[in-house]
Motif scaffolding. Structure first.
Motif, short mmCIF file in Angstrom:
data_model
loop_
_atom_site.label_atom_id
_atom_site.label_comp_id
_atom_site.label_asym_id
_atom_site.label_seq_id
_atom_site.Cartn_x
_atom_site.Cartn_y
_atom_site.Cartn_z
N ILE A 8 0.35 -0.17 -0.25
CA ILE A 8 1.59 0.57 -0.03
C ILE A 8 2.31 0.81 -1.36
O ILE A 8 2.00 0.20 -2.37
CB ILE A 8 2.53 -0.17 0.94
CG1 ILE A 8 2.98 -1.50 0.33
CG2 ILE A 8 1.87 -0.36 2.30
CD1 ILE A 8 4.11 -2.19 1.09
N ARG A 9 3.30 1.69 -1.31
CA ARG A 9 4.17 1.90 -2.47
C ARG A 9 4.98 0.63 -2.73
O ARG A 9 5.49 0.02 -1.79
CB ARG A 9 5.15 3.03 -2.21
CG ARG A 9 4.55 4.38 -2.02
CD ARG A 9 5.67 5.38 -1.66
NE ARG A 9 5.11 6.66 -1.34
CZ ARG A 9 4.87 7.62 -2.24
NH1 ARG A 9 5.18 7.41 -3.51
NH2 ARG A 9 4.34 8.76 -1.88
N GLN A 12 8.47 0.54 -1.28
CA GLN A 12 8.65 0.34 0.16
C GLN A 12 8.47 -1.12 0.57
O GLN A 12 8.65 -1.46 1.73
CB GLN A 12 7.64 1.20 0.93
CG GLN A 12 7.84 2.69 0.79
CD GLN A 12 9.18 3.13 1.31
OE1 GLN A 12 10.07 3.47 0.53
NE2 GLN A 12 9.35 3.11 2.60
N PHE A 13 8.12 -2.00 -0.37
CA PHE A 13 7.76 -3.36 -0.01
C PHE A 13 8.88 -4.11 0.70
O PHE A 13 8.64 -4.79 1.70
CB PHE A 13 7.29 -4.15 -1.23
CG PHE A 13 6.92 -5.57 -0.91
CD1 PHE A 13 5.79 -5.84 -0.16
CD2 PHE A 13 7.71 -6.62 -1.34
CE1 PHE A 13 5.45 -7.15 0.17
CE2 PHE A 13 7.37 -7.93 -1.03
CZ PHE A 13 6.24 -8.19 -0.28
N VAL A 16 9.06 -2.95 4.25
CA VAL A 16 7.88 -3.40 4.99
C VAL A 16 7.98 -4.88 5.33
O VAL A 16 7.74 -5.30 6.46
CB VAL A 16 6.59 -3.09 4.20
CG1 VAL A 16 5.38 -3.79 4.82
CG2 VAL A 16 6.36 -1.59 4.10
N ARG A 57 0.82 -0.13 -7.02
CA ARG A 57 0.97 -0.33 -5.58
C ARG A 57 1.04 -1.81 -5.27
O ARG A 57 0.81 -2.66 -6.11
CB ARG A 57 -0.23 0.28 -4.82
CG ARG A 57 -0.32 1.80 -4.91
CD ARG A 57 0.82 2.43 -4.13
NE ARG A 57 0.73 3.87 -4.12
CZ ARG A 57 1.56 4.68 -4.77
NH1 ARG A 57 2.52 4.17 -5.51
NH2 ARG A 57 1.44 5.97 -4.70
N LEU A 76 3.65 -1.16 9.93
CA LEU A 76 3.30 -0.75 8.56
C LEU A 76 3.46 0.75 8.38
O LEU A 76 4.03 1.22 7.40
CB LEU A 76 1.86 -1.17 8.23
CG LEU A 76 1.64 -2.65 7.97
CD1 LEU A 76 0.15 -2.97 7.98
CD2 LEU A 76 2.28 -3.06 6.65
N SER A 79 7.31 1.63 8.48
CA SER A 79 8.15 1.13 7.39
C SER A 79 7.64 1.53 6.00
O SER A 79 8.43 1.62 5.07
CB SER A 79 8.28 -0.38 7.48
OG SER A 79 7.02 -1.01 7.38
N ALA A 80 6.35 1.78 5.85
CA ALA A 80 5.80 2.12 4.53
C ALA A 80 5.74 3.62 4.30
O ALA A 80 5.63 4.08 3.17
CB ALA A 80 4.41 1.52 4.36
N ASP A 87 1.39 7.48 0.15
CA ASP A 87 2.01 6.42 0.94
C ASP A 87 1.11 5.21 1.09
O ASP A 87 1.59 4.10 1.28
CB ASP A 87 2.41 6.93 2.32
CG ASP A 87 3.75 7.65 2.30
OD1 ASP A 87 4.48 7.55 1.30
OD2 ASP A 87 4.06 8.33 3.30
#
Length: 112
Positions: A8-9, A12-13, A16, A57, A76, A79-80, A87
């Motif tokens: 993921i990015r 966005q962690f 997530v 990432r 996932l 939210s991601a 993405d």
């Protein structure tokens, strides 16, 4: 049991992580990784040129019981996702067995 791996990015962690905790996925491992994406153009940011081929990432490794597989995947994706290229990806594998090292216990209960 399933092992779900997601790339993921990094941005966005936090979202997530919170979303996974909200649905009951309270343990997973993660690493910072560098990935090679499909986009191969150079960009200029504040006068500095850089390549977009190598992208930073976050790699997540999550093991869940079968009944949590779809909930985890849906969480996932929701939210991601930003709707933009890059993405990430999700991979799902079967897990034959798990063991709790401390007690020697095995099976799905070790995930709780």
């Amino acid at each position: 049991m399933k092992k779900i791996e997601a790339i993921i990015r990094k941005s966005q962690f936090s979202e997530v992580k919170k979303a996974l905790h909200d649905v009951g996925v309270n343990f997973f491992s993660y690493w910072d990784v560098t990935a090679l994406g499909n986009e191969r153009i150079g960009k200029v940011y504040r006068g500095i040129s850089f390549s977009t081929a190598d992208i930073q990432r976050r790699y997540l490794s999550i093991v869940v019981n079968d009944d949590f597989e779809q909930i985890t995947i849906d969480t996932l994706i929701k939210s991601a996702g930003t709707g933009e290229v890059g993405d990430g990806k999700i991979f799902v594998y079967d897990v034959n067995e798990t063991y709790r090292i401390r007690t020697g216990e095995k099976g799905g209960e070790t995930l709780r």
